[in-house]
Every structure is written in C-alpha cells, then in structure tokens.
Design a protein around this motif. Structure first.
Motif, PDB file in Angstrom:
ATOM      1  N   ARG A   1       0.836  -1.215   0.000  1.00 51.34           N
ATOM      2  CA  ARG A   1       0.000   0.000   0.000  1.00 51.34           C
ATOM      3  C   ARG A   1       0.866   1.257   0.000  1.00 51.34           C
ATOM      4  O   ARG A   1       0.582   2.216  -0.712  1.00 51.34           O
ATOM      5  CB  ARG A   1      -0.942   0.007   1.201  1.00 51.34           C
ATOM      6  CG  ARG A   1      -2.030  -1.022   1.142  1.00 51.34           C
ATOM      7  CD  ARG A   1      -3.099  -0.658   0.162  1.00 51.34           C
ATOM      8  NE  ARG A   1      -4.128  -1.688   0.144  1.00 51.34           N
ATOM      9  CZ  ARG A   1      -4.752  -2.096  -0.940  1.00 51.34           C
ATOM     10  NH1 ARG A   1      -4.473  -1.572  -2.109  1.00 51.34           N
ATOM     11  NH2 ARG A   1      -5.663  -3.037  -0.872  1.00 51.34           N
ATOM     12  N   ALA A   2       1.923   1.262   0.819  1.00 51.70           N
ATOM     13  CA  ALA A   2       2.786   2.446   0.920  1.00 51.70           C
ATOM     14  C   ALA A   2       3.444   2.783  -0.416  1.00 51.70           C
ATOM     15  O   ALA A   2       3.609   3.956  -0.753  1.00 51.70           O
ATOM     16  CB  ALA A   2       3.851   2.226   1.998  1.00 51.70           C
ATOM     17  N   ARG A   3       3.798   1.759  -1.190  1.00 59.23           N
ATOM     18  CA  ARG A   3       4.456   1.966  -2.492  1.00 59.23           C
ATOM     19  C   ARG A   3       3.459   2.004  -3.651  1.00 59.23           C
ATOM     20  O   ARG A   3       3.861   2.251  -4.790  1.00 59.23           O
ATOM     21  CB  ARG A   3       5.454   0.829  -2.747  1.00 59.23           C
ATOM     22  CG  ARG A   3       6.589   0.801  -1.773  1.00 59.23           C
ATOM     23  CD  ARG A   3       7.583  -0.336  -1.961  1.00 59.23           C
ATOM     24  NE  ARG A   3       7.448  -1.131  -3.156  1.00 59.23           N
ATOM     25  CZ  ARG A   3       7.637  -2.445  -3.217  1.00 59.23           C
ATOM     26  NH1 ARG A   3       7.949  -3.121  -2.126  1.00 59.23           N
ATOM     27  NH2 ARG A   3       7.520  -3.100  -4.343  1.00 59.23           N
ATOM     28  N   ASN A   4       2.194   1.720  -3.368  1.00 60.62           N
ATOM     29  CA  ASN A   4       1.184   1.544  -4.415  1.00 60.62           C
ATOM     30  C   ASN A   4       1.711   0.587  -5.488  1.00 60.62           C
ATOM     31  O   ASN A   4       1.646   0.828  -6.680  1.00 60.62           O
ATOM     32  CB  ASN A   4       0.733   2.863  -5.038  1.00 60.62           C
ATOM     33  CG  ASN A   4      -0.552   2.702  -5.851  1.00 60.62           C
ATOM     34  OD1 ASN A   4      -1.208   1.664  -5.813  1.00 60.62           O
ATOM     35  ND2 ASN A   4      -0.897   3.738  -6.597  1.00 60.62           N
ATOM     36  N   ALA A   5       2.277  -0.537  -4.996  1.00 58.38           N
ATOM     37  CA  ALA A   5       2.850  -1.552  -5.887  1.00 58.38           C
ATOM     38  C   ALA A   5       1.737  -2.353  -6.556  1.00 58.38           C
ATOM     39  O   ALA A   5       0.658  -2.549  -5.987  1.00 58.38           O
ATOM     40  CB  ALA A   5       3.755  -2.486  -5.089  1.00 58.38           C
ATOM     41  N   ILE A   6       2.015  -2.830  -7.748  1.00 61.78           N
ATOM     42  CA  ILE A   6       1.041  -3.642  -8.471  1.00 61.78           C
ATOM     43  C   ILE A   6       0.932  -4.998  -7.771  1.00 61.78           C
ATOM     44  O   ILE A   6       1.936  -5.651  -7.496  1.00 61.78           O
ATOM     45  CB  ILE A   6       1.450  -3.846  -9.944  1.00 61.78           C
ATOM     46  CG1 ILE A   6       1.625  -2.495 -10.644  1.00 61.78           C
ATOM     47  CG2 ILE A   6       0.399  -4.684 -10.677  1.00 61.78           C
ATOM     48  CD1 ILE A   6       2.228  -2.604 -12.049  1.00 61.78           C
ATOM     49  N   HIS A   7      -0.295  -5.405  -7.504  1.00 61.67           N
ATOM     50  CA  HIS A   7      -0.565  -6.665  -6.823  1.00 61.67           C
ATOM     51  C   HIS A   7      -1.739  -7.355  -7.515  1.00 61.67           C
ATOM     52  O   HIS A   7      -2.237  -6.858  -8.525  1.00 61.67           O
ATOM     53  CB  HIS A   7      -0.845  -6.429  -5.333  1.00 61.67           C
ATOM     54  CG  HIS A   7      -1.992  -5.495  -5.089  1.00 61.67           C
ATOM     55  ND1 HIS A   7      -1.893  -4.129  -5.279  1.00 61.67           N
ATOM     56  CD2 HIS A   7      -3.261  -5.726  -4.706  1.00 61.67           C
ATOM     57  CE1 HIS A   7      -3.061  -3.557  -5.004  1.00 61.67           C
ATOM     58  NE2 HIS A   7      -3.913  -4.514  -4.669  1.00 61.67           N
ATOM     59  N   ARG A   8      -2.171  -8.469  -6.981  1.00 56.31           N
ATOM     60  CA  ARG A   8      -3.274  -9.228  -7.570  1.00 56.31           C
ATOM     61  C   ARG A   8      -4.496  -9.187  -6.659  1.00 56.31           C
ATOM     62  O   ARG A   8      -4.368  -9.219  -5.441  1.00 56.31           O
ATOM     63  CB  ARG A   8      -2.866 -10.686  -7.793  1.00 56.31           C
ATOM     64  CG  ARG A   8      -1.800 -10.854  -8.847  1.00 56.31           C
ATOM     65  CD  ARG A   8      -1.344 -12.289  -8.942  1.00 56.31           C
ATOM     66  NE  ARG A   8      -0.464 -12.472 -10.111  1.00 56.31           N
ATOM     67  CZ  ARG A   8       0.258 -13.550 -10.325  1.00 56.31           C
ATOM     68  NH1 ARG A   8       0.222 -14.557  -9.460  1.00 56.31           N
ATOM     69  NH2 ARG A   8       1.015 -13.632 -11.398  1.00 56.31           N
TER      70      ARG A   8
END
Length: 191
Positions: free
Chosen positions: A37-44
């Motif tokens: 969430r902190a990095r707004n990383a791409i997830h599934r």
C-alpha cells in the motif's frame, strides 16, 4: 442483511504477505500488505460476481474503516491475493469469508489491469450463482443486497463505488454480458 462492528483499524492485515507483480502480471517479489500500500505496488486481486437464481447481482457496501474505498459500494467483492495463493483460491476464500458463499462452483471470466492514485492491480473476475444465506463479515461488510443489473448500473454512476470493481463490472457488461454468458448463467442455476 447487515453487519456492524466497532473496529476502526484503517489498514487491515498489515503483516499479510502478498505477491508484487509487474505490468505483465509476473511475480517479482513478496511484500507485506502495508509495504504494498505504501508503495502503491502492483498486486493481484480477485473479484466475484455473485448472482442468485433470479439473475440478480449481490452488491455489498464496505465498512467505513476499510483501508481502500471505505463506505463504497462493491458490485464484485473479492480481495487481495496472498503470496503464493491462486486467484481462484482467493476468490473462493473471500466469497466465503465476506458473504458466506460456499458450495457452489466459481467460473472464471476474464483478467484486467486497473490503476488509480490509491491502487494498482491485476484483477481476475469470476462469477457464481448462489441462493443460500448471505452471512456478511462484520469486519469488512456493512450491508448488502441482490439487485437487478439496471439498478447496479445506476448505482455505480450515482453512488460512491469501488473504482476497481466498477471497472471490472463495466468490462463485464460491455464485453461479457452477452447471449453466451446468459446461457452459461442459466446452466449454472440462474434464470
């Protein structure tokens, strides 16, 4: 159907491990949900269209303390896929945890990419037909009801709605809600 709770934790399951993926949906690492969430990383994420045998779609309203899109309506509930978890396993788990949906087959529909300023994800959409009792998870779901598709279309235009679910629902309506899907829905118990 209503679920209430006095929980106010704005970020749920902060230590849960999730897979971080690239723009091609390839796993590149695992991270905690808080780091993602902190990095707004791409997830599934999985998404589930829950129909009843009358062809109505279940729409839930998220609780006010959800980490993303609090108090928003959600026409395709689901959840963040855990590290090493498949989309289908996640969809099945989330449908049972959030709504009490169990004992029915999940049917895969399509995958899609979504991003905004809060989240970036690869989603996998499923559907099922369920006429059992809906048991809403009070930690995540404030309320819910079955609605006809025209009412859902109106709702997502005029009420706060999870934008990732909205995008998935719109893709479903535009590209997949056709005669072939209606036959599949009938064969699965609706109609």
């Amino acid at each position: 159907m209503k679920a209430l709770s006095d929980k106010t934790n704005p970020v749920q399951k902060t230590d849960e491990l999730v897979d971080i993926v690239d723009e091609g949906n390839n796993v590149i690492q695992s991270a905690t949900r808080a780091e993602m969430r902190a990095r707004n990383a791409i997830h599934r994420c999985s998404f589930v269209l829950v129909f009843n045998s009358k062809g109505k779609l279940f729409v839930q309203k998220r609780v006010s303390w959800k980490e993303t899109y609090p108090s928003h309506f959600d026409p395709c509930p689901g959840g963040v896929v855990g590290a090493g978890e498949s989309y289908e396993d996640n969809a099945r788990r989330e449908a049972e945890e959030e709504m009490g949906v169990h004992g029915v087959p999940l049917h895969p529909l399509f995958d899609f990419f979504f991003e905004d300023s809060i989240t970036r994800l690869w989603g996998s959409m499923f559907f099922c037909v369920y006429d059992g009792t809906m048991v809403l998870q009070k930690e995540e779901v404030e309320s819910g009801e079955f609605m006809d598709l025209e009412s859902v279309k109106h709702l997502i235009l005029h009420e706060p709605c999870c934008p990732d679910s909205k995008a998935g629902f719109e893709t479903f309506i535009e590209e997949h809600y056709n005669d072939q899907f209606k036959i599949l829905l009938e064969e699965s118990g609706a109609g």
